[in-house]
Motif scaffolding. Structure first.
Motif, short mmCIF file in Angstrom:
data_model
loop_
_atom_site.label_atom_id
_atom_site.label_comp_id
_atom_site.label_asym_id
_atom_site.label_seq_id
_atom_site.Cartn_x
_atom_site.Cartn_y
_atom_site.Cartn_z
N ARG A 30 -80.53 -8.88 -1.94
CA ARG A 30 -79.61 -8.90 -1.22
C ARG A 30 -78.48 -8.30 -1.39
O ARG A 30 -77.71 -7.47 -1.16
CB ARG A 30 -79.40 -10.53 -0.28
N SER A 31 -77.74 -8.45 -2.86
CA SER A 31 -76.58 -8.07 -3.70
C SER A 31 -76.59 -6.34 -3.11
O SER A 31 -75.68 -5.83 -2.63
CB SER A 31 -76.73 -8.46 -5.14
N ILE A 32 -77.87 -5.89 -4.05
CA ILE A 32 -78.51 -4.21 -3.69
C ILE A 32 -77.69 -3.79 -1.96
O ILE A 32 -77.07 -2.69 -1.37
CB ILE A 32 -79.26 -3.56 -3.80
N GLU A 33 -78.25 -4.25 -1.01
CA GLU A 33 -78.10 -4.82 0.85
C GLU A 33 -76.37 -5.16 0.90
O GLU A 33 -76.00 -3.54 1.65
CB GLU A 33 -78.57 -5.73 1.50
N GLU A 34 -75.70 -5.58 0.35
CA GLU A 34 -75.06 -5.81 1.02
C GLU A 34 -73.51 -5.03 0.19
O GLU A 34 -72.90 -4.32 0.76
CB GLU A 34 -73.80 -7.18 0.35
N SER A 35 -74.30 -4.30 -1.23
CA SER A 35 -73.06 -2.94 -1.61
C SER A 35 -73.41 -1.94 -1.38
O SER A 35 -73.05 -0.50 -0.71
CB SER A 35 -74.22 -3.13 -3.03
N ALA A 36 -74.60 -1.06 -0.19
CA ALA A 36 -75.02 0.02 0.36
C ALA A 36 -74.50 -0.11 1.70
O ALA A 36 -74.36 0.18 1.81
CB ALA A 36 -77.00 -0.18 0.14
N ARG A 37 -74.25 -1.63 1.92
CA ARG A 37 -74.23 -1.43 2.98
C ARG A 37 -72.72 -0.89 3.37
O ARG A 37 -71.88 -0.99 4.44
CB ARG A 37 -74.28 -2.98 3.55
N ALA A 38 -71.51 -2.25 2.65
CA ALA A 38 -70.24 -1.39 2.12
C ALA A 38 -70.14 -0.28 2.22
O ALA A 38 -69.13 0.59 2.40
CB ALA A 38 -69.30 -2.44 0.75
N ALA A 39 -70.92 0.48 0.86
CA ALA A 39 -70.83 1.63 0.56
C ALA A 39 -71.38 2.67 1.77
O ALA A 39 -70.05 4.26 2.02
CB ALA A 39 -71.89 2.20 -0.65
N LEU A 40 -72.57 2.90 3.00
CA LEU A 40 -72.63 3.20 4.13
C LEU A 40 -71.00 3.46 5.02
O LEU A 40 -70.61 4.62 5.40
CB LEU A 40 -73.00 2.65 4.74
N GLU A 41 -70.32 1.80 4.84
CA GLU A 41 -68.63 2.29 5.53
C GLU A 41 -68.10 3.69 5.35
O GLU A 41 -67.60 3.82 5.91
CB GLU A 41 -68.40 0.95 5.89
N ASP A 42 -68.18 2.91 3.98
CA ASP A 42 -67.10 3.61 3.17
C ASP A 42 -67.49 5.66 3.21
O ASP A 42 -66.40 6.50 3.70
CB ASP A 42 -66.68 4.09 1.47
N ASP B 232 -60.86 -8.28 -1.47
CA ASP B 232 -61.96 -7.96 -1.84
C ASP B 232 -63.21 -8.42 -2.84
O ASP B 232 -63.94 -8.23 -3.28
CB ASP B 232 -62.61 -6.52 -0.89
N LEU B 233 -61.72 -8.54 -3.49
CA LEU B 233 -62.18 -8.61 -5.39
C LEU B 233 -62.93 -9.73 -5.38
O LEU B 233 -64.15 -9.79 -6.70
CB LEU B 233 -61.34 -8.87 -6.71
N PRO B 234 -63.26 -10.59 -5.17
CA PRO B 234 -64.01 -11.65 -4.90
C PRO B 234 -65.34 -11.38 -5.06
O PRO B 234 -66.60 -11.99 -5.93
CB PRO B 234 -63.69 -13.21 -4.64
N ASP B 235 -66.19 -11.09 -3.88
CA ASP B 235 -67.01 -10.29 -3.48
C ASP B 235 -67.63 -9.13 -4.26
O ASP B 235 -68.50 -8.87 -4.80
CB ASP B 235 -66.68 -9.79 -1.77
N LEU B 236 -66.74 -8.24 -5.19
CA LEU B 236 -67.19 -7.37 -5.84
C LEU B 236 -67.34 -7.94 -7.31
O LEU B 236 -68.62 -7.40 -8.18
CB LEU B 236 -65.61 -6.45 -6.34
N LEU B 237 -66.75 -9.18 -7.34
CA LEU B 237 -67.48 -9.19 -8.89
C LEU B 237 -68.56 -10.28 -8.15
O LEU B 237 -69.04 -10.32 -9.79
CB LEU B 237 -66.08 -10.74 -9.18
N GLU B 238 -68.46 -10.80 -7.71
CA GLU B 238 -70.52 -11.73 -7.43
C GLU B 238 -70.93 -10.53 -7.06
O GLU B 238 -71.96 -10.86 -7.58
CB GLU B 238 -70.03 -12.29 -6.09
N ARG B 239 -70.73 -9.68 -6.42
CA ARG B 239 -71.65 -8.86 -6.46
C ARG B 239 -72.26 -7.88 -8.06
O ARG B 239 -73.59 -7.82 -8.10
CB ARG B 239 -71.61 -7.19 -6.17
N LEU B 240 -71.76 -8.41 -9.39
CA LEU B 240 -71.87 -8.06 -10.60
C LEU B 240 -71.98 -8.82 -10.99
O LEU B 240 -73.44 -8.23 -11.72
CB LEU B 240 -70.41 -7.68 -11.08
N ARG B 241 -71.79 -10.23 -10.94
CA ARG B 241 -72.92 -11.21 -11.41
C ARG B 241 -74.27 -10.85 -10.98
O ARG B 241 -74.69 -11.22 -11.72
CB ARG B 241 -72.46 -12.42 -10.81
N HIS B 242 -75.12 -10.58 -9.47
CA HIS B 242 -75.90 -10.57 -9.43
C HIS B 242 -76.68 -9.58 -9.91
O HIS B 242 -77.87 -9.17 -9.90
CB HIS B 242 -75.44 -10.59 -7.74
N ALA B 243 -75.91 -8.33 -10.25
CA ALA B 243 -76.51 -7.30 -10.70
C ALA B 243 -77.23 -7.80 -12.68
O ALA B 243 -77.18 -7.10 -13.06
CB ALA B 243 -75.43 -6.30 -10.67
#
Length: 425
Positions: free
Chosen positions: A261-273, A296-307
């Protein structure tokens, strides 16, 4: 001698003189208007009437040259028929550029506007002179060899009569043809020499074009930084998250699903950029840039924790009070620092510090160094730290990056950035 004959045998010479003839022909519709003042002043001497007609004719041509469309058409025709490298003229008004790239600079007003009328007058004069001279010489070349009909050719000039017979008439015809070709070469050379000065950019326009190129280059560099920061971070985090999901897929399906799920969220944000950047590069309407800020920093840190990364944030001050360019730049700086920590760190805790003060915004990313990841597992382009340094420099900030620690013992990599808060938009 061969160098002198070469222009007479070049096709570009005759395309250039054809361009001169076209200028003369295009001026014919203005001739009746130029004759009107002379017709109204019939009592004037013939010489005065001729000068008046030529003057009015030149004024009408000059007025036609003041239209921006005239300059664009003449520049393209001269570039094609004279084979002269001429850039497209700068518009009189700043035209809107593609989204995000800015606007094209307006042509500087003033002294440069006389150059197109001067070109039109010169173009017409050279065209008429070349047309009359070549026409006369070619007619003479046709009339001279009359000996093959058993006659002789007679030419009267300034009250004197010249009789030409036999082989001399053919030599005279050949000389007239060569002289007509030389006139064509001279007309083309005259227009080629004047085109860069009168149709090319003026010094002020060269400055405007240089400013436009610099602005576009700066915007493309900014987009390259955005793309590098966003896509580079996403690919790094997605690679680690995919590895984590593969390892715990059987033992801990919940953790595996969280990583996916974290991969999906990261990929969606990158696709927008990515969509935004590609839209700008293609000069399409791409909308506004995705607003990645310190919020948006808390979301970024959360994705790192999922990694699988251990992140220890140290936040002080009101992050939501940092707005605009400063907040977006701070987010990208932290994103690049965290990406480097994931790529090159030893897997230990990553300390992220954000301190918002009245005069400065301080950012830190500290991670242990080591060889937990195999060398070459995350190939780098070498643009990360230089891009960060350029981004910080544009904001009048300070940056320090490098290993720290005792000579014997574990080292840490520390990225520290200080950005002034006042004056940020």
């Amino acid at each position: 001698m061969i160098r002198g004959i070469r222009p007479l045998l070049s096709g570009s010479t005759y395309s250039g003189v054809l361009f001169a003839f076209c200028g003369a022909a295009a001026s014919v519709p203005l001739l009746p208007f130029a004759l009107a003042p002379a017709a109204a002043w019939r009592s004037a001497p013939y010489a005065v009437q001729a000068v008046l007609v030529l003057f009015v004719w030149a004024v009408l041509l000059g007025l036609l040259g003041l239209a921006p469309a005239t300059r664009r058409v003449l520049t393209r025709l001269a570039r094609r028929m004279l084979r002269v490298p001429l850039p497209d003229p700068v518009g009189r008004r700043g035209a809107a550029g593609p989204p995000g790239v800015g606007t094209a600079p307006a042509a500087p007003p003033g002294g440069g506007r006389w150059r197109t009328p001067a070109w039109l007058v010169l173009h017409t004069a050279v065209g008429w002179a070349a047309a009359l001279a070549t026409g006369l010489l070619l007619a003479l070349a046709v009339a001279a060899p009359g000996g093959w009909l058993g006659t002789e050719a007679r030419f009267s000039l300034f009250g004197r009569t010249l009789r030409v017979t036999g082989v001399w008439s053919w030599l005279l015809a050949l000389g007239c043809v060569l002289l007509a070709a030389a006139v064509c070469a001279a007309a083309t050379a005259a227009l080629r020499g004047a085109a860069p000065r009168l149709l090319g950019p003026s010094p002020a326009e060269r400055l405007a074009l240089a400013a436009e190129r610099e602005s576009r280059l700066a915007e493309r560099n900014r987009l390259a930084h955005e793309l590098h920061d966003s896509i580079g971070h996403t690919l790094t985090a997605a690679t680690i998250q995919a590895a984590v999901a593969g390892e715990v897929l059987a033992a801990d399906p919940v953790a595996a699903r969280a990583a996916l799920r974290s991969i999906e969220e990261s990929a969606r944000a990158a696709l927008e950029d990515l969509d935004y950047v590609l839209g700008v590069l293609r000069e399409e309407e791409a909308g506004t840039a995705p607003p990645r800020t310190l919020a948006d920093l808390p979301d970024l840190l959360e994705r790192l924790r999922h990694a699988g990364a251990v992140v220890e944030p140290e936040l002080s001050g009101a992050l939501d009070h940092v707005r605009g360019t400063l907040s977006r730049a701070a987010y990208r700086i932290l994103q690049e620092g965290l990406t480097n920590a994931l790529r090159h760190g030893s897997g230990g805790p990553i300390r992220v510090g954000v301190a918002v003060g009245p005069d400065a915004l301080e950012l830190t990313v500290v991670n242990p160094t080591g060889a937990a990841a195999p060398r070459g597992a995350f190939p780098t382009s070498g643009h990360g730290l230089p891009g960060l340094a350029e981004r910080v420099r544009l904001l009048n900030g300070e940056i320090e990056a490098g290993p720290q620690g005792p000579q014997q013992g574990p080292l840490v990599w520390r990225l520290a950035v200080r950005l002034p808060v006042r004056g940020a938009a």
